[in-house]
Design an enzyme around this catalytic site. Structure first.
Site, PDB file in Angstrom:
ATOM      1  N   LYS A 105      48.254 -28.979   9.947  1.00 20.04           N
ATOM      2  CA  LYS A 105      47.785 -29.982  10.912  1.00 20.04           C
ATOM      3  C   LYS A 105      46.273 -30.084  10.954  1.00 20.04           C
ATOM      4  O   LYS A 105      45.707 -31.162  11.083  1.00 20.04           O
ATOM      5  CB  LYS A 105      48.347 -29.680  12.292  1.00 20.04           C
ATOM      6  N   GLU A 129      56.003 -33.436   8.399  1.00 17.57           N
ATOM      7  CA  GLU A 129      56.790 -33.239   9.635  1.00 17.57           C
ATOM      8  C   GLU A 129      56.509 -31.886  10.282  1.00 17.57           C
ATOM      9  O   GLU A 129      56.438 -31.780  11.517  1.00 17.57           O
ATOM     10  CB  GLU A 129      58.288 -33.357   9.294  1.00 17.57           C
ATOM     11  N   GLY A 134      56.491 -28.004  15.125  1.00 16.92           N
ATOM     12  CA  GLY A 134      57.422 -27.162  14.372  1.00 16.92           C
ATOM     13  C   GLY A 134      58.711 -27.850  13.979  1.00 16.92           C
ATOM     14  O   GLY A 134      58.726 -28.735  13.122  1.00 16.92           O
ATOM     15  N   ILE A 136      60.746 -29.826  15.721  1.00 17.13           N
ATOM     16  CA  ILE A 136      61.133 -31.100  16.351  1.00 17.13           C
ATOM     17  C   ILE A 136      60.817 -32.245  15.385  1.00 17.13           C
ATOM     18  O   ILE A 136      59.680 -32.375  14.937  1.00 17.13           O
ATOM     19  CB  ILE A 136      60.361 -31.330  17.670  1.00 17.13           C
ATOM     20  N   GLY A 187      53.234 -11.015  19.795  1.00 18.55           N
ATOM     21  CA  GLY A 187      53.060 -11.707  18.515  1.00 18.55           C
ATOM     22  C   GLY A 187      53.087 -13.220  18.642  1.00 18.55           C
ATOM     23  O   GLY A 187      53.081 -13.937  17.650  1.00 18.55           O
ATOM     24  N   GLU A 190      47.832 -15.387  18.245  1.00 15.87           N
ATOM     25  CA  GLU A 190      47.112 -14.750  17.143  1.00 15.87           C
ATOM     26  C   GLU A 190      46.080 -13.770  17.708  1.00 15.87           C
ATOM     27  O   GLU A 190      45.681 -13.890  18.873  1.00 15.87           O
ATOM     28  CB  GLU A 190      46.331 -15.813  16.352  1.00 15.87           C
ATOM     29  N   ASP A 201      44.535 -26.691  18.589  1.00 18.53           N
ATOM     30  CA  ASP A 201      45.794 -26.885  17.861  1.00 18.53           C
ATOM     31  C   ASP A 201      46.539 -28.114  18.409  1.00 18.53           C
ATOM     32  O   ASP A 201      47.017 -28.959  17.644  1.00 18.53           O
ATOM     33  CB  ASP A 201      46.643 -25.610  18.019  1.00 18.53           C
ATOM     34  N   LYS A 205      47.491 -31.959  16.638  1.00 14.09           N
ATOM     35  CA  LYS A 205      48.829 -32.574  16.624  1.00 14.09           C
ATOM     36  C   LYS A 205      48.825 -33.937  17.300  1.00 14.09           C
ATOM     37  O   LYS A 205      49.455 -34.888  16.811  1.00 14.09           O
ATOM     38  CB  LYS A 205      49.825 -31.620  17.295  1.00 14.09           C
ATOM     39  N   GLY A 302      57.745 -20.909  14.403  1.00 21.22           N
ATOM     40  CA  GLY A 302      58.772 -19.962  13.948  1.00 21.22           C
ATOM     41  C   GLY A 302      59.221 -20.302  12.540  1.00 21.22           C
ATOM     42  O   GLY A 302      59.130 -21.449  12.092  1.00 21.22           O
TER      43      GLY A 302
HETATM   44  N1  HSE Z   1      50.235 -21.735  17.281  1.00 20.63           N
HETATM   45  C1  HSE Z   1      51.095 -22.855  17.520  1.00 20.63           C
HETATM   46  C2  HSE Z   1      51.720 -22.717  18.894  1.00 20.63           C
HETATM   47  C3  HSE Z   1      52.208 -23.001  16.525  1.00 20.63           C
HETATM   48  O1  HSE Z   1      51.466 -21.758  19.607  1.00 20.63           O
HETATM   49  O2  HSE Z   1      52.451 -23.622  19.257  1.00 20.63           O
HETATM   50  C4  HSE Z   1      51.755 -23.614  15.247  1.00 20.63           C
HETATM   51  O3  HSE Z   1      51.184 -24.865  15.458  1.00 20.63           O
END
Ligand code: HSE
Length: 437
Positions: A105, A129, A134, A136, A187, A190, A201, A205, A302
């Protein structure tokens, strides 16, 4: 028919999931695609990991260029992330006539326009996609399922890490820092969670979805981005008292002056379905003029959920690769020569309503002074609460909700309120979206 050959760049979490699901569902996927989809090469720096997945007939290498230039590879799947090396590899694959599937992305939000243009000149497809939410299938929904509609707006919980943090802060009454540490231990977040918690992030998107929804170029530099790092438990609690839940939303909206493109913590009425999306799950509401509001919900990250999207792209490319380029589904949904130059409007022109919280000295005339400033900036108040002072303090919190106004009016009002000697804190400002029209 002979198989279509895939070269995987990167066999980390998503790459591993992709290999596993392709293998497990091989027969069914082939029946859908019309031919076998076969991983022929894997490139990864960790050769042992790559070998642990690869079947005996798969070529394993630590040199990604071998994959992007190999004459037998039809589709290159880029799952290494980052912007520099990944961009070079994608451009190299395209130059060698290969279709590309990517989950990257950040790369597409920043360089999509260039990459899509190069792919067009070479007559190959770039599918992504897995880059948004993820598992969806939101890109497919926007590009194909909703193609009859004039899209009005999109609002999405599109970062699982930050949604997990907000859910835990609300449920357990913990601070941002406490939950972030827990998310890192589990986990979800990050070691460097900046992109997740600062809204970057989500901004990547929403940029991609905005381009597809409105037929505009991909313009990451125009997104207004505000993360969740400054949110306090107090604001989450007060929002609940007023019937709202705070979520980090990516929002893009078609308005008279242009396109709004923004990511920020947002109060949403608790009764909306999307307000009840908890933990690491993602959800996106898309409002179209014909269909009305539609909601897409699922795992936003995931191994196998993201692999589900990668493989959907592989099947699409397999089905479409023999079609003339002009008969394929356009990358951004609109024909590339018919993109619009509708501007992304500056944040100060965005119209929305607001939650404001401030701490003041509890003495006569303070509330009157604050409400006068608000009125003078043409802002109408929809709710106002003053909290009881604690017994040992002369300070009280004032919480105010406003009707719709433009961001520059609220900025001006906040600056004047903060300059009053009786106001003893910064004014906390959180935007509100009713998501009802
Ligand atoms: N790090 C993103 C999240 C997942 O926490 O949704 C990958 O884009």
């Amino acid at each position: 028919m002979k198989p279509i050959n895939i070269g995987l760049l990167g066999i980390g979490t998503v790459g591993g999931g992709t290999y596993t699901v392709l293998k497990r569902n091989q027969e069914e996927i082939a029946r859908r695609a019309g031919r076998e989809i076969k991983v022929k090469m894997i490139a990864d720096k960790d050769l042992d990991r790559a070998r642990s997945f690869a079947d005996h007939d798969v070529i394993v290498t630590d040199n990604a260029h071998e994959v992007t230039t190999h004459p037998d590879i039809d589709i290159v799947v880029e799952l290494i992330g980052g912007q520099t090396i990944a961009k070079n590899l994608i451009l190299e694959a395209i130059a060698h006539g290969k279709h590309v599937v990517t989950a990257n992305k950040a790369l597409l939000a920043n360089h999509g326009t260039e990459i899509f243009a190069v792919a067009r000149t070479k007559g190959v497809m770039v599918a992504f996609e897995a880059a948004v939410a993820g598992g969806i299938p939101i890109i497919k929904a926007l590009r194909e399922g909703l193609t009859a509609n004039r899209i009005t707006w999109i609002a999405g919980i599109i970062n699982g890490t930050s949604n997990f943090i907000l859910s835990e802060m609300r449920d357990k009454g913990l601070s941002f820092e406490q939950v972030l540490a827990e998310a890192q231990k589990l986990g979800y977040a990050e070691a460097d969670p900046t992109y997740d918690i600062e809204g970057i992030d989500a901004a990547h998107k929403i940029t991609l979805m905005s381009a597809i929804a409105f037929g505009i170029p991909v313009q990451f530099s125009k997104v207004y981005t505000e993360g969740i790092t400054k949110l306090t438990g107090e604001d989450i609690r007060y929002a609940e008292e007023l019937g709202y839940r705070i979520k980090l939303l990516g929002i893009t909206k078609r308005v008279e002056k242009g396109i709004e493109l923004r990511v920020h913590p947002t109060l949403i009425p608790v009764r909306r379905l999307i307000a009840n999306v908890e933990g690491v799950m993602n959800a996106i509401v898309v409002k179209g003029d014909a269909v009305g509001a539609t909601l897409y919900y699922g795992a936003g990250a995931g191994a196998e959920p993201t692999a589900s999207s990668v493989i959907a792209d592989l099947v699409d490319v397999t089905r479409m690769q023999t079609a003339e380029p002009m008969h394929r589904v356009p990358t951004l949904s609109f024909q590339p020569d018919l993109l619009s130059d509708t501007p992304v409007i500056p944040m100060e022109d965005v119209e929305t309503s607001y939650y404001l919280r401030m701490q003041v000295i509890d003495k006569p005339g303070v509330m009157a002074e604050i409400t006068r400033i608000v009125a003078e900036n043409n802002i109408s108040i929809s709710a106002l609460i003053q909290k009881e002072p604690s017994s040992d303090s002369d300070r009280v919190s004032i919480i105010m909700l406003t009707h719709l106004t433009v961001e520059k009016n609220i900025n001006a009002a906040i600056a004047r309120i903060e300059s009053l000697p009786v106001v003893t804190s910064k004014v906390i400002r959180i935007r509100i979206e009713e998501l009802n029209n």
